[in-house]
Design a protein around this motif. Structure first.
Motif, PDB file in Angstrom:
ATOM      1  N   SER A 264       0.788  -1.349   0.070  1.00 22.78           N
ATOM      2  CA  SER A 264       0.110   0.098   0.109  1.00 22.78           C
ATOM      3  C   SER A 264       0.706   1.322  -0.054  1.00 22.78           C
ATOM      4  CB  SER A 264      -0.991  -0.138   1.277  1.00 22.78           C
ATOM      5  OG  SER A 264      -1.653  -1.059   1.242  1.00 22.78           O
ATOM      6  N   THR A 265       1.934   1.203   0.896  1.00 20.47           N
ATOM      7  CA  THR A 265       2.680   2.401   0.876  1.00 20.47           C
ATOM      8  C   THR A 265       3.287   2.775  -0.532  1.00 20.47           C
ATOM      9  OG1 THR A 265       3.166   1.675   3.038  1.00 20.47           O
ATOM     10  CG2 THR A 265       4.810   3.291   2.348  1.00 20.47           C
ATOM     11  N   THR A 266       4.102   1.570  -1.089  1.00 23.91           N
ATOM     12  CA  THR A 266       4.667   1.886  -2.420  1.00 23.91           C
ATOM     13  C   THR A 266       3.474   2.291  -3.425  1.00 23.91           C
ATOM     14  OG1 THR A 266       6.007   0.138  -1.907  1.00 23.91           O
ATOM     15  CG2 THR A 266       5.914   0.579  -4.123  1.00 23.91           C
ATOM     16  N   ALA A 267       2.107   1.534  -3.426  1.00 26.57           N
ATOM     17  CA  ALA A 267       1.171   1.733  -4.410  1.00 26.57           C
ATOM     18  C   ALA A 267       0.905   3.316  -4.333  1.00 26.57           C
ATOM     19  CB  ALA A 267       0.196   0.887  -4.184  1.00 26.57           C
ATOM     20  N   LYS A 268       0.591   3.690  -3.094  1.00 29.35           N
ATOM     21  CA  LYS A 268       0.200   5.166  -2.866  1.00 29.35           C
ATOM     22  C   LYS A 268       1.134   6.243  -3.556  1.00 29.35           C
ATOM     23  CE  LYS A 268      -1.784   4.860   1.310  1.00 29.35           C
ATOM     24  NZ  LYS A 268      -1.614   4.800   2.597  1.00 29.35           N
ATOM     25  N   LEU A 269       2.391   5.925  -3.325  1.00 36.88           N
ATOM     26  CA  LEU A 269       3.571   6.969  -3.736  1.00 36.88           C
ATOM     27  C   LEU A 269       3.636   6.923  -4.994  1.00 36.88           C
ATOM     28  CD1 LEU A 269       5.788   6.522  -0.562  1.00 36.88           C
ATOM     29  CD2 LEU A 269       4.769   8.451  -1.046  1.00 36.88           C
ATOM     30  N   VAL A 270       3.670   5.847  -5.589  1.00 39.81           N
ATOM     31  CA  VAL A 270       3.825   5.374  -7.238  1.00 39.81           C
ATOM     32  C   VAL A 270       2.724   6.074  -7.909  1.00 39.81           C
ATOM     33  CG1 VAL A 270       3.495   3.760  -9.168  1.00 39.81           C
ATOM     34  CG2 VAL A 270       5.168   3.197  -6.994  1.00 39.81           C
ATOM     35  N   ALA A 271       1.444   5.959  -7.241  1.00 33.69           N
ATOM     36  CA  ALA A 271       0.122   6.856  -7.739  1.00 33.69           C
ATOM     37  C   ALA A 271       0.287   8.175  -7.922  1.00 33.69           C
ATOM     38  CB  ALA A 271      -0.995   6.077  -7.088  1.00 33.69           C
ATOM     39  N   ALA A 272       0.921   8.783  -6.754  1.00 43.21           N
ATOM     40  CA  ALA A 272       0.969  10.042  -6.654  1.00 43.21           C
ATOM     41  C   ALA A 272       1.971  10.859  -7.590  1.00 43.21           C
ATOM     42  CB  ALA A 272       1.549  10.387  -5.129  1.00 43.21           C
ATOM     43  N   LYS A 273       3.223  10.037  -7.676  1.00 46.73           N
ATOM     44  CA  LYS A 273       4.310  10.419  -8.748  1.00 46.73           C
ATOM     45  C   LYS A 273       3.760  10.458  -9.994  1.00 46.73           C
ATOM     46  CE  LYS A 273       8.405   9.985  -6.435  1.00 46.73           C
ATOM     47  NZ  LYS A 273      10.078   9.465  -6.729  1.00 46.73           N
ATOM     48  N   LEU A 274       2.974   9.258 -10.407  1.00 50.35           N
ATOM     49  CA  LEU A 274       2.461   9.213 -11.964  1.00 50.35           C
ATOM     50  C   LEU A 274       1.187  10.131 -12.097  1.00 50.35           C
ATOM     51  CD1 LEU A 274       3.154   5.502 -12.437  1.00 50.35           C
ATOM     52  CD2 LEU A 274       4.528   7.316 -12.992  1.00 50.35           C
ATOM     53  N   GLY A 275       0.559  10.599 -11.182  1.00 48.42           N
ATOM     54  CA  GLY A 275      -0.539  11.337 -11.229  1.00 48.42           C
ATOM     55  C   GLY A 275      -1.940  10.323 -11.458  1.00 48.42           C
ATOM     56  N   TYR A 276      -1.604   9.021 -11.047  1.00 48.12           N
ATOM     57  CA  TYR A 276      -2.588   7.947 -11.313  1.00 48.12           C
ATOM     58  C   TYR A 276      -3.683   7.836 -10.219  1.00 48.12           C
ATOM     59  CZ  TYR A 276      -0.605   5.666 -15.232  1.00 48.12           C
ATOM     60  OH  TYR A 276      -0.081   5.402 -16.628  1.00 48.12           O
ATOM     61  N   GLY A 277      -4.799   7.066 -10.198  1.00 47.62           N
ATOM     62  CA  GLY A 277      -5.574   6.870  -8.981  1.00 47.62           C
ATOM     63  C   GLY A 277      -5.130   5.437  -8.293  1.00 47.62           C
ATOM     64  N   TYR A 278      -5.286   5.618  -7.127  1.00 48.62           N
ATOM     65  CA  TYR A 278      -4.920   4.590  -6.283  1.00 48.62           C
ATOM     66  C   TYR A 278      -5.907   3.661  -5.565  1.00 48.62           C
ATOM     67  CZ  TYR A 278      -3.330   2.183  -1.905  1.00 48.62           C
ATOM     68  OH  TYR A 278      -3.305   1.121  -1.045  1.00 48.62           O
ATOM     69  N   ILE A 279      -5.989   2.309  -5.887  1.00 53.29           N
ATOM     70  CA  ILE A 279      -7.308   1.412  -5.187  1.00 53.29           C
ATOM     71  C   ILE A 279      -6.717   0.445  -4.412  1.00 53.29           C
ATOM     72  CG2 ILE A 279      -9.406   0.180  -5.516  1.00 53.29           C
ATOM     73  CD1 ILE A 279      -9.116   1.834  -8.506  1.00 53.29           C
ATOM     74  N   ASP A 280      -6.748   0.509  -2.938  1.00 50.29           N
ATOM     75  CA  ASP A 280      -6.803  -0.479  -2.092  1.00 50.29           C
ATOM     76  C   ASP A 280      -7.627  -1.639  -1.699  1.00 50.29           C
ATOM     77  OD1 ASP A 280      -6.139  -1.759   0.408  1.00 50.29           O
ATOM     78  OD2 ASP A 280      -5.889   0.173   1.739  1.00 50.29           O
ATOM     79  N   THR A 281      -7.548  -2.554  -2.450  1.00 46.31           N
ATOM     80  CA  THR A 281      -8.532  -3.623  -2.595  1.00 46.31           C
ATOM     81  C   THR A 281      -8.783  -4.298  -1.270  1.00 46.31           C
ATOM     82  OG1 THR A 281      -7.125  -5.325  -3.629  1.00 46.31           O
ATOM     83  CG2 THR A 281      -8.395  -4.106  -4.835  1.00 46.31           C
ATOM     84  N   GLY A 282      -7.454  -4.276  -0.420  1.00 44.31           N
ATOM     85  CA  GLY A 282      -7.571  -5.081   0.959  1.00 44.31           C
ATOM     86  C   GLY A 282      -8.490  -4.193   1.916  1.00 44.31           C
ATOM     87  N   ALA A 283      -8.803  -2.895   1.761  1.00 38.11           N
ATOM     88  CA  ALA A 283      -9.695  -2.024   2.234  1.00 38.11           C
ATOM     89  C   ALA A 283     -11.071  -2.371   2.054  1.00 38.11           C
ATOM     90  CB  ALA A 283      -9.430  -0.595   2.079  1.00 38.11           C
ATOM     91  N   MET A 284     -11.379  -2.975   0.689  1.00 37.69           N
ATOM     92  CA  MET A 284     -12.712  -3.398   0.374  1.00 37.69           C
ATOM     93  C   MET A 284     -13.082  -4.415   1.208  1.00 37.69           C
ATOM     94  SD  MET A 284     -12.408  -2.373  -3.765  1.00 37.69           S
ATOM     95  CE  MET A 284     -14.073  -2.747  -4.086  1.00 37.69           C
ATOM     96  N   TYR A 285     -12.305  -5.431   0.972  1.00 41.15           N
ATOM     97  CA  TYR A 285     -12.459  -6.795   1.827  1.00 41.15           C
ATOM     98  C   TYR A 285     -12.549  -6.632   3.435  1.00 41.15           C
ATOM     99  CZ  TYR A 285     -11.617  -9.264  -2.370  1.00 41.15           C
ATOM    100  OH  TYR A 285     -11.670  -9.647  -3.723  1.00 41.15           O
ATOM    101  N   ARG A 286     -11.756  -5.481   3.865  1.00 42.26           N
ATOM    102  CA  ARG A 286     -11.884  -5.245   5.330  1.00 42.26           C
ATOM    103  C   ARG A 286     -13.240  -4.745   5.568  1.00 42.26           C
ATOM    104  NH1 ARG A 286      -7.178  -4.899   8.367  1.00 42.26           N
ATOM    105  NH2 ARG A 286      -5.272  -5.554   7.352  1.00 42.26           N
TER     106      ARG A 286
END
Ligand code: DC
Length: 239
Positions: free
Chosen positions: A27-49
């Motif tokens: 999640s930490t990596t995905a969030k920062l990668v999304a921010a650098k590329l101007g992409y959206g970020y989706i945490d699917t673990g949060a959906m199952y939680r």
């Protein structure tokens, strides 16, 4: 000699799938990668939680398919950006549940709930809709194998389980939750076991994914590797 024309070289939006074990920095990596590329970020673990939280709050039996189907119809999950924290927060039927879904009593049941076929079908359908227009980084367990098997970039993350437990403890401490290291370690091992052996889309490394072991890497290093690979894919001619 082949010179690609301008259209071939245009930057295009891709899907970045990040799968792997619990608490290895996805999640930490995905969030920062999304921010650098101007992409959206989706945490699917949060959906199952979130589904797990609903099931626990409403005493839904994990073994009654009819009750589960009915419950799934009553669940609406959404993500909203909080400008104060600059984070996406998870909402269940319009209520912010971001803090609640990270608590240990949810972590202790989430792998059981996410192994239920009806739950997975509902979540995967929603995730596929969210990624339809590309330009997203999605992290989870089955994104590269099941949700987006054609994702342009697939990463599989792993790390030493003791280091994962320690990192998780630090994360929880930052949220003012003091949890014993042994309890966290047992929870991670229990979730790894269920996530990798369940019948319905288990956690496995996609053959066309890149393996990153984050045990001795900094967050910046992880992010730089993924951003570098993403930029290559974004420039690759569209097949
Ligand atoms: O990423 P996380 O630890 O918040 O995920 C919580 C649980 O949800 C994890 O133990 C397994 C499940 N999960 C899943 O089965 N498939 C996904 N795509 C994401 C999470």
């Amino acid at each position: 000699m082949f010179f690609p024309d301008e259209d071939d070289m245009a930057i295009h939006k891709i899907i970045i799938a990040i799968d792997g074990y619990s608490s290895c920095g996805k999640s930490t990596t995905a969030k920062l990668v999304a921010a650098k590329l101007g992409y959206g970020y989706i945490d699917t673990g949060a959906m199952y939680r979130t589904v797990t939280l609903y099931f626990l709050e409403n005493n839904i039996s994990f073994t009654n398919p009819k009750e589960i189907e009915k419950a799934l119809h009553n669940i609406t999950i959404s993500f909203h950006h909080n400008p104060k924290t600059d984070e996406n927060e998870t909402f269940l039927n319009g209520v912010n549940v971001e803090k609640e879904i990270r608590k240990m009593y949810v972590s202790n049941q989430v792998s059981e709930v996410s192994a239920i076929a009806e739950v997975r079908h509902a979540m995967v359908a929603q995730q596929q809709r969210m990624g339809k227009r590309k330009g997203i980084v999605m992290d989870g367990r089955d994104i590269g194998t099941h949700v987006f098997p054609n994702a342009e970039l697939k990463i599989f993350m792993t790390a030493d389980v003791n280091l994962r437990a320690f990192r998780r403890q630090q994360e929880l401490l930052a949220k003012k939750q003091l949890v014993n290291l042994e309890e966290i370690l047992q929870n991670l091992q229990h979730r790894d076991q269920i996530d990798t052996t369940r019948k319905e889309s288990p956690l496995i490394q996609a053959p066309d994914s890149f393996l990153i072991d984050t045990s001795y890497m900094t967050v910046d290093e992880q992010v730089d590797i993924v951003v570098g690979m993403a930029q290559t894919q974004m420039l690759a001619p569209v097949m």
